[in-house]
Design a protein around this motif. Structure first.
Motif, short mmCIF file in Angstrom:
data_model
loop_
_atom_site.label_atom_id
_atom_site.label_comp_id
_atom_site.label_asym_id
_atom_site.label_seq_id
_atom_site.Cartn_x
_atom_site.Cartn_y
_atom_site.Cartn_z
N PHE A 49 0.62 -1.35 0.10
CA PHE A 49 -0.03 -0.01 -0.03
C PHE A 49 0.78 1.21 0.16
O PHE A 49 0.56 2.14 -0.72
CB PHE A 49 -1.04 0.07 1.26
CG PHE A 49 -1.62 1.18 1.31
CD1 PHE A 49 -2.59 1.82 0.56
CD2 PHE A 49 -1.47 1.92 2.64
CE1 PHE A 49 -3.15 3.03 0.90
CE2 PHE A 49 -2.01 3.29 3.02
CZ PHE A 49 -3.20 3.55 1.76
N LEU A 50 2.01 1.30 0.94
CA LEU A 50 2.88 2.36 0.81
C LEU A 50 3.50 2.69 -0.48
O LEU A 50 3.53 3.66 -0.93
CB LEU A 50 4.10 2.14 2.07
CG LEU A 50 3.40 2.29 3.40
CD1 LEU A 50 4.51 1.94 4.27
CD2 LEU A 50 2.78 3.56 3.74
N LYS A 51 3.90 1.66 -1.07
CA LYS A 51 4.38 1.80 -2.52
C LYS A 51 3.50 2.24 -3.56
O LYS A 51 3.98 2.99 -4.29
CB LYS A 51 4.88 0.23 -2.81
CG LYS A 51 5.99 -0.34 -2.21
CD LYS A 51 7.31 0.35 -2.45
CE LYS A 51 8.36 -0.58 -2.05
NZ LYS A 51 9.76 0.26 -2.12
N ASP A 52 2.02 1.66 -3.50
CA ASP A 52 1.14 2.33 -4.20
C ASP A 52 0.65 3.82 -4.11
O ASP A 52 0.54 4.50 -5.10
CB ASP A 52 -0.14 1.40 -4.00
CG ASP A 52 -0.07 -0.28 -4.75
OD1 ASP A 52 0.98 -0.11 -5.39
OD2 ASP A 52 -1.00 -0.89 -4.01
N MET A 53 0.74 4.29 -2.86
CA MET A 53 0.34 5.46 -2.33
C MET A 53 1.69 6.70 -2.86
O MET A 53 1.33 7.51 -3.44
CB MET A 53 0.37 5.66 -1.04
CG MET A 53 -1.07 5.23 -0.26
SD MET A 53 -2.44 6.23 -1.16
CE MET A 53 -2.70 7.36 -0.18
N HIS A 54 2.71 6.08 -2.96
CA HIS A 54 4.07 6.71 -3.39
C HIS A 54 3.81 6.93 -4.81
O HIS A 54 4.02 8.09 -5.44
CB HIS A 54 5.32 6.10 -3.09
CG HIS A 54 6.31 6.91 -3.45
ND1 HIS A 54 6.93 6.85 -4.82
CD2 HIS A 54 7.06 8.10 -2.77
CE1 HIS A 54 8.01 7.65 -5.04
NE2 HIS A 54 8.02 8.35 -3.68
N GLN A 55 3.42 5.90 -5.44
CA GLN A 55 3.57 5.93 -7.06
C GLN A 55 1.99 6.87 -7.29
O GLN A 55 2.37 7.63 -8.38
CB GLN A 55 3.06 4.68 -7.72
CG GLN A 55 3.25 4.61 -9.08
CD GLN A 55 3.07 2.99 -9.67
OE1 GLN A 55 3.08 2.36 -8.78
NE2 GLN A 55 2.73 2.97 -10.69
N LEU A 56 1.12 6.83 -6.66
CA LEU A 56 -0.26 7.47 -6.88
C LEU A 56 0.13 9.05 -7.00
O LEU A 56 -0.09 9.92 -7.62
CB LEU A 56 -1.26 7.24 -6.12
CG LEU A 56 -2.57 8.04 -6.03
CD1 LEU A 56 -3.23 7.71 -7.30
CD2 LEU A 56 -3.55 7.54 -4.88
N SER A 57 0.81 9.25 -5.95
CA SER A 57 1.11 10.73 -5.57
C SER A 57 2.04 11.32 -6.60
O SER A 57 1.83 12.45 -7.01
CB SER A 57 1.68 10.94 -3.96
OG SER A 57 3.09 10.21 -3.97
N SER A 100 -3.20 18.71 -5.39
CA SER A 100 -1.64 18.83 -5.15
C SER A 100 -0.99 18.81 -3.89
O SER A 100 -0.13 18.04 -3.53
CB SER A 100 -0.84 20.02 -6.13
OG SER A 100 0.61 20.11 -5.82
N SER A 101 -1.78 19.51 -3.11
CA SER A 101 -1.27 19.63 -1.64
C SER A 101 -1.45 18.15 -0.99
O SER A 101 -0.86 17.60 -0.24
CB SER A 101 -2.00 20.79 -0.93
OG SER A 101 -3.48 20.35 -0.85
N ILE A 102 -2.76 17.62 -1.37
CA ILE A 102 -2.87 16.11 -0.80
C ILE A 102 -1.91 15.23 -1.47
O ILE A 102 -1.25 14.39 -0.53
CB ILE A 102 -4.41 15.59 -1.58
CG1 ILE A 102 -5.44 16.41 -0.73
CG2 ILE A 102 -4.49 13.95 -1.08
CD1 ILE A 102 -6.84 15.99 -1.33
N ALA A 103 -1.42 15.21 -2.67
CA ALA A 103 -0.37 14.51 -2.88
C ALA A 103 1.23 15.00 -2.54
O ALA A 103 1.73 13.78 -1.98
CB ALA A 103 -0.05 14.66 -4.43
N PHE A 104 1.16 15.98 -2.21
CA PHE A 104 2.42 16.51 -1.35
C PHE A 104 2.29 15.93 0.00
O PHE A 104 3.42 15.47 0.66
CB PHE A 104 2.53 18.16 -1.19
CG PHE A 104 3.85 18.45 -1.11
CD1 PHE A 104 4.97 18.85 -1.91
CD2 PHE A 104 4.14 18.76 0.37
CE1 PHE A 104 5.94 19.14 -1.70
CE2 PHE A 104 5.39 19.17 0.70
CZ PHE A 104 6.40 19.34 -0.23
N ASN A 105 1.30 16.04 0.89
CA ASN A 105 1.20 15.43 2.12
C ASN A 105 1.27 14.05 2.11
O ASN A 105 1.92 13.42 3.06
CB ASN A 105 -0.26 15.75 2.76
CG ASN A 105 -0.30 17.31 3.02
OD1 ASN A 105 0.67 18.19 3.20
ND2 ASN A 105 -1.54 18.02 2.99
#
Length: 675
Positions: free
Chosen positions: A358-366, A379-384
């Motif tokens: 999940f952490l890998k997927d979230m990094h890729q998604l952001s 963009s701020s959500i992705a940055f957070n």
């Protein structure tokens, strides 16, 4: 008291090729509070440790009263430091800690009698709550007889009461010392500080106004006005939601089902939360709109692994006992499971593996979101997301999990995830579920031919609707409708089944969806800010309270009057006002109420009625206009056009319907006598 000065100059700190701090400078005097802000990993804690002397730097100059000190803490009487983490021994009582820290009897007595400390003197440190412990730690540091105190995140994870108490402590002790503090709670930090510094790209930037935090991307747009969002909440009560068919969120026939259903349980919960979160904050509404539009244009970006995500939630909420943190226990647990497989071990192992994925997927998604030039809110959500994933403990878990080849220390990771990192991972899950909710709305609404409303900040009442339909009616006829400051009351008439109630519901639905930031069932909508929506369409009597239908109507109108008297800007829909009493009383009451409403500005009203006689009385009001639904008789059969027309209905079709159904023939028919 002689003023003391702490001056920090030419601080440079690197980790490998990463320049964490570059030529940092700050100056703090006694009776002065310096607040230091910065994102996770910006170097705030490292800076305080360098000033204290606990961490080396590539270059530094630390001067107190113009004298250079390599490691100020070694002097013993210059600087005190509050670290982020708990530092007091857990097996010592509060009284013992105070005696260890303070030999001065006057100071010791003052602390022992302190109103916040006295009730806990016999307790061990381990028995204190998080807020009690942090308050005690800050108090100890600030009572130390030194001219300067460094406080690393004193407000972290505390409730508002303890935050207020700690601010009082700081303001009390600043009289005899200079204080440098860091925290992510920028609101309380800014309130208590004389000067604000933001560590950005390794340098200190002076902050004078809160909007500078947005300019330097420390805060996303509108975060500084988050409290305004709660103040600007748009209200619609249970009766209104019931009238409009918006009360059932999860049912198969729910209106909201047209926006689809997320795949995960968390996504469904977030979507339901959105459905119940109307607001009149224009910035929030535009953020929601832009996010939905982004997912309409980028349908393939969200990779939803429902089983994985639901299992992670199950893992964190499971009753499986949290494992030991030691590597030895982890190894023994692994060997034991190979000998005899355990269901608890399976839950831990699978949960940990899914969290890692999940952490890998979230990094890729952001990363993917940022590549697509998203709106500022997204963009701020992705940055957070990236900021959270890059926290030290999460990064070490992610890197360590990939490096284990001989065996994975499951029990150690279980302890880490469910004890230390649970809050961070839960927040990431909530962010994903929020994105899934927006993604679902965007994906489904794209095929509904709905359109986004336009918002105006004009204080004048304004609603424009073109091509409005009720989306649950097949082959619905579209209508245009306009309300303004000059014409804010519509008196609506029309025959039974001509389309009045359906139109009122469609109008109410469009207003509610507009205050969610959702696309609406119309070709165009422009709307000003309102505080709430009130309708009376399917009002019934209340047997439990002993209220008749008419009395329920009266109380409903009274409730609207109360809200209007509190300067609420409302959209009000009354369908057949006062239908629960006789025609004479209904006409008199309707005329009185509508004429009174006509004197008020700021709200809008649509009032439907079969009492055509009062229309003439209402014409004296310039802000009341008249609309009706047209019906034509063809071969003595009513033909409904479902189109709005200007004026008042003149059709009287009720008797035609009665005659058409041949009720009189049934009543006059003579039955044969019984034998």
């Amino acid at each position: 008291m002689t003023e003391r000065t702490l001056e920090v100059d030419s601080i440079i700190k690197t980790f490998g090729f990463n320049h964490l701090l570059s030529d940092v400078y700050l100056k703090c005097r006694t009776n002065e509070v310096i607040g230091v802000l910065g994102r996770n990993g910006a170097g705030k804690s490292t800076l305080l440790k360098i000033i204290f002397g606990a961490t080396d730097a590539n270059n530094k100059s630390i001067r107190i009263d113009n004298k250079v000190f390599e490691k100020p803490f070694k002097e013993g009487n210059l600087v005190a430091y509050l670290p982020q983490n708990q530092f007091l021994p857990k097996n010592q009582s509060i009284t013992q800690i105070i005696k260890i820290y303070f030999s001065d009897r006057i100071i010791r007595k003052r602390i022992l009698s302190h109103h916040r400390i006295k009730p806990h003197l016999t307790k061990m440190v381990s028995e204190l709550s998080g807020g009690e412990r942090r308050y005690f730690e800050v108090l100890l540091i600030l009572y130390l007889p030194v001219p300067f105190a460094l406080l690393d995140e004193p407000f972290s994870a505390l409730d508002p009461l303890y935050k207020a108490e700690i601010k009082d402590l700081i303001n009390t002790h600043r009289k005899e010392k200079g204080i440098i503090l860091t925290d992510h709670d920028y609101v309380n930090l800014m309130e208590v500080s004389d000067h604000i510094l933001l560590i950005d790209q390794g340098v200190c930037r002076h902050i004078i106004e809160k909007n500078q935090l947005v300019e330097y991307n420390y805060l996303p747009p509108d975060k500084s006005t988050r409290n305004d969002e709660e103040i600007n909440r748009f209200t619609a009560d249970k009766q209104t939601l019931k009238d409009l068919g918006l009360d059932d969120v999860q049912g198969q026939d729910s209106f909201f089902s047209i926006f689809g259903k997320p795949e995960t349980k968390g996504g469904k919960a977030q979507l339901e939360k959105l459905f119940h979160s109307p607001t009149c904050n224009t910035s929030t509404l535009k953020n929601r709109q832009q996010t939905i539009k982004f997912f309409q244009e980028n349908e393939e970006i969200l990779n939803i692994k429902r089983k994985q995500l639901d299992f992670i939630s199950f893992y964190f909420d499971s009753s499986v006992i949290i494992s030991s943190a030691t590597l030895l226990d982890a190894f023994l647990s692994s060997v034991k499971n190979k000998w005899r497989e355990s269901n608890d071990y399976y839950i831990m192992e699978t949960g940990i593996r899914f969290v890692h994925d999940f952490l890998k997927d979230m990094h890729q998604l952001s990363t993917e979101i940022q590549k697509l030039k998203p709106p500022s809110y997204l963009s701020s959500i992705a940055f957070n997301i990236q900021e959270t994933i890059n926290k030290k403990n999460l990064r070490e878990f992610d890197d360590g999990f990939d490096q284990h080849s001989f065996f994975v220390p499951i029990s150690s990771y279980d302890f880490l995830l469910r004890k230390t990192l649970k809050q961070d991972i839960t927040q990431l899950l909530d962010v994903f579920y929020q994105l899934e909710a927006f993604y679902t709305i965007g994906k489904e609404s794209k095929h509904l031919n709905f359109n986004f409303p336009e918002y105006t900040n004009d204080i004048k009442t304004h609603i424009e609707l073109e091509g409005l339909i009720h989306p649950k009616i097949q082959n619905a006829v579209a209508n245009n409708f306009y309300l303004s400051e000059k014409e804010n009351i519509c008196f609506l008439t029309g025959a039974n089944m001509a389309g009045k109630s359906s139109f009122l519901k469609a109008f109410g639905i469009a207003v509610y969806l507009a205050h969610l930031g959702f696309p609406i069932p119309a070709s165009r909508m422009k709307i000003s800010q309102f505080d709430g929506l009130v309708s009376t369409i399917n009002l019934s009597d209340d047997l439990n309270l002993g209220l008749s239908h008419f009395y329920s109507e009266v109380m409903r109108v009274k409730d609207v009057a109360k809200q209007l008297s509190n300067n609420k800007r409302l959209v009000v829909i009354f369908d057949e006002l006062f239908r629960g009493t006789n025609v004479k009383d209904a006409a008199s009451a309707s005329s009185l109420i509508i004429n009174a409403l006509a004197k008020l500005q700021g709200s809008t009203y649509i009032i439907s009625s079969h009492i055509l006689e009062i229309a003439e009385e209402l014409e004296v009001n310039n802000n009341i206009f008249f609309k009706f639904f047209e019906t034509n008789l063809v071969n003595n059969e009513p033909k409904y056009t479902y189109k709005l027309k200007n004026g008042v209905s003149t059709e009287s079709l009720g008797i035609n319907i009665v005659l058409k159904e041949k009720i009189l023939e049934l009543l006059e028919r003579k039955l044969p006598p019984r034998e």
